[in-house]
Design an enzyme around this catalytic site. Structure first.
Site, mmCIF file in Angstrom:
data_model
loop_
_atom_site.group_PDB
_atom_site.id
_atom_site.type_symbol
_atom_site.label_atom_id
_atom_site.label_comp_id
_atom_site.label_asym_id
_atom_site.label_seq_id
_atom_site.Cartn_x
_atom_site.Cartn_y
_atom_site.Cartn_z
ATOM 1 N N TYR A 8 -31.622 -12.812 -29.313
ATOM 2 C CA TYR A 8 -30.760 -13.469 -29.111
ATOM 3 C C TYR A 8 -31.080 -14.659 -28.173
ATOM 4 O O TYR A 8 -31.659 -14.541 -26.779
ATOM 5 C CB TYR A 8 -29.007 -13.231 -28.746
ATOM 6 C CG TYR A 8 -27.857 -13.805 -28.553
ATOM 7 C CD1 TYR A 8 -27.429 -14.665 -29.742
ATOM 8 C CD2 TYR A 8 -27.360 -14.055 -27.412
ATOM 9 C CE1 TYR A 8 -26.641 -15.622 -29.259
ATOM 10 C CE2 TYR A 8 -26.335 -15.317 -27.433
ATOM 11 C CZ TYR A 8 -25.269 -15.804 -28.495
ATOM 12 O OH TYR A 8 -24.856 -16.502 -28.295
ATOM 13 N N ASP A 55 -37.417 -16.475 -22.325
ATOM 14 C CA ASP A 55 -35.899 -16.228 -22.261
ATOM 15 C C ASP A 55 -35.076 -15.567 -21.427
ATOM 16 O O ASP A 55 -35.495 -14.284 -21.549
ATOM 17 C CB ASP A 55 -35.432 -16.392 -24.217
ATOM 18 C CG ASP A 55 -33.506 -16.097 -22.986
ATOM 19 O OD1 ASP A 55 -32.817 -16.193 -22.914
ATOM 20 O OD2 ASP A 55 -32.911 -16.533 -24.473
ATOM 21 N N LYS A 101 -26.737 -17.243 -16.734
ATOM 22 C CA LYS A 101 -26.432 -15.332 -15.939
ATOM 23 C C LYS A 101 -25.911 -15.143 -14.526
ATOM 24 O O LYS A 101 -25.516 -15.809 -14.094
ATOM 25 C CB LYS A 101 -26.692 -14.254 -16.783
ATOM 26 C CG LYS A 101 -26.291 -14.030 -18.187
ATOM 27 C CD LYS A 101 -26.282 -13.525 -19.361
ATOM 28 C CE LYS A 101 -25.573 -13.512 -21.083
ATOM 29 N NZ LYS A 101 -26.539 -13.653 -21.975
#
Ligand SMILES: *Cc1c(COP(=O)(O)O)cnc(C)c1O
Length: 432
Positions: free
Chosen positions: A152, A245, A273
């Site tokens: 994702y 990522d 995050k």
């Protein structure tokens, strides 16, 4: 839909949900929050949180293993983060002009990531992925992307492609509304399959190989020995960029993210995050040579009204300041204790607990899955039942087999041991 579990009074959450469904699609602002995949009829509405504890609208208290899906590596309402945000807010919440804090945060990121000389801040991981891809396409003059099934990278059109496993396949849209052409520019290959990556590079003009270095959105599925190194070699030989990522792994699995832990350097790194310490912040970065293509230094356009927001920067700086080597030692020890405790609680049941520092997934499967196809073959019904039983016992797990449990520095041994005691009962109930 399974029946609502007994034992937890969530009447206020039910009332709020009844109102929410008329105003927000599915009653939520991000799908996994609805808890549908574990068979609940409504989500749990949060009132407040402190440390490792979440308190819902009915006053129920939970040990929180979601921690906002990754940002809260210090736990909820860390006093130093709260104070930093309070101080920043009093000086103004946004200027649309640069601040010294952004420069300091960029310095902190570059000190941690050997492959990153410069960063551009954005507001979400989705935006960081979208922008990094634009840059990769601009500098290579190529358009195709290679991504891994089950990985994702936010809800970017072209990355919502998943053709399932098998040999390199042209991506098909995974959501209505994604143009076929966008999905078709993405080649989806199985994780941990170097031959499929090599084949995709041979057959297509690939701008970037995009990977979560430790995928945590198909549950935690670490790279096989040598796989990340192989991706690095393949990308370099082909002239494609390796875009890692690290939105989840960055500042978590090691001070310098997965790149430090596995000794592999990306061309471009996507972060988010933890970087924002619980406020909206994300970034992409890489060598000076690549990043100098971004406007206004270069001609690759990308901008943001709230990018580098002073509150988010303050929260990020306060968070990173506490992440010294001893913090990572502690996070690793807490993770090991949780993983061992969950494995012991599962006993003879067909559960495989996979962990890297700060991340744990109990797969309802006989063996740790090497890729998304195997992860997706987990016993999802038993997993959902397990999660409902945990909630009844005051433990708040991620409500999906395909998400990680997020360990924070606010968790302690007692919270872990309470979790594992509850898990023993919840496993027994799920497999009864
Ligand atoms: C969460 C996540 C994203 C998207 O970040 P948002 O801030 O939710 O847009 C991208 N990549 C990975 C690996 C993620 O876990």
């Amino acid at each position: 839909m399974a029946e609502q579990t007994a034992g937890l009074d969530t009447r206020s959450s039910e009332v709020i949900y009844a109102r929410a469904v008329g105003l927000l699609p599915g009653g939520v602002n991000s799908p996994v929050r609805a808890m549908r995949s574990i068979g609940r009829t409504h989500p749990i509405f949060v009132e407040r949180a402190d440390g490792f504890e979440l308190i819902d609208a009915d006053g129920n208290r939970y040990i929180d293993w979601v921690c906002s899906w990754g940002p809260l590596i210090l736990g909820h309402a860390d006093p130093e983060v709260v104070e930093a945000v309070r101080e920043a807010a009093a000086r103004g919440t946004s200027y649309g002009a640069p601040t010294e804090g952004e420069v300091e945060l960029a310095q902190q990121v570059c000190d941690r990531f050997a492959s990153v000389d410069m960063v551009r801040m954005v507001n979400s991981g989705t935006e960081a992925a979208m922008s990094a891809i634009r840059l990769a396409r601009a500098v290579t003059g190529r358009e195709q992307l290679v991504k891994f099934a089950g990985a994702y990278h936010g809800h970017v059109d072209g990355l919502l492609a998943d053709a399932g496993s098998g040999l390199a396949t042209q991506g098909m849209p995974a959501s209505p509304g994604v143009p076929r052409a966008q999905a078709a520019a993405t080649i989806v290959v199985p994780w941990n399959d170097p031959d499929a990556v090599a084949a995709a590079l041979t057959e297509h003009e690939v701008a970037a190989i995009l990977a979560e270095p430790v995928p945590a959105n198909m549950g935690v599925v670490p790279p096989a020995d040598g796989f990340l190194e192989r991706l690095r070699e393949l990308a370099t030989a082909d002239g494609a960029l390796l875009v890692l990522d690290e939105v989840i792994t960055g500042f978590r699995v090691a001070r310098g993210g997965a790149q430090e832990r596995y000794g592999v350097e990306a061309d471009l790194t996507i972060m988010g995050k933890v970087l924002g310490g619980g406020l909206p912040a994300a970034a992409y970065g890489g060598s000076r040579e690549l990043m100098d293509h971004v406007a206004p230094a270069g001609d690759v356009y990308q901008a943001g009204t709230l990018a580098g927001n002073p509150l988010a920067v303050a929260a990020g700086l306060a968070t990173l300041a506490k992440l010294d080597p001893s913090a990572y030692e502690r996070l690793g020890a807490l993770t090991d204790r949780l993983a061992a405790g969950l494995a012991a609680a599962a006993g003879e049941h067909p559960v495989s607990v996979v962990a890297v520092p700060g991340l744990v997934t109990p797969f309802f499967a006989d063996e740790p899955p090497p890729d998304f196809a195997r992860s997706a073959a987990s016993d999802l019904a038993a997993h959902g039942h397990f999660c409902r039983e945990l909630l009844d016992r005051g433990i708040y797990p991620p409500a999906s087999q395909f998400e990680a449990w997020f360990v924070s520095l606010a968790h302690d041994e007692a919270a872990i041991d309470r979790t594992c005691e509850a898990a023993a009962d919840a496993f027994a109930a799920a497999f009864a």
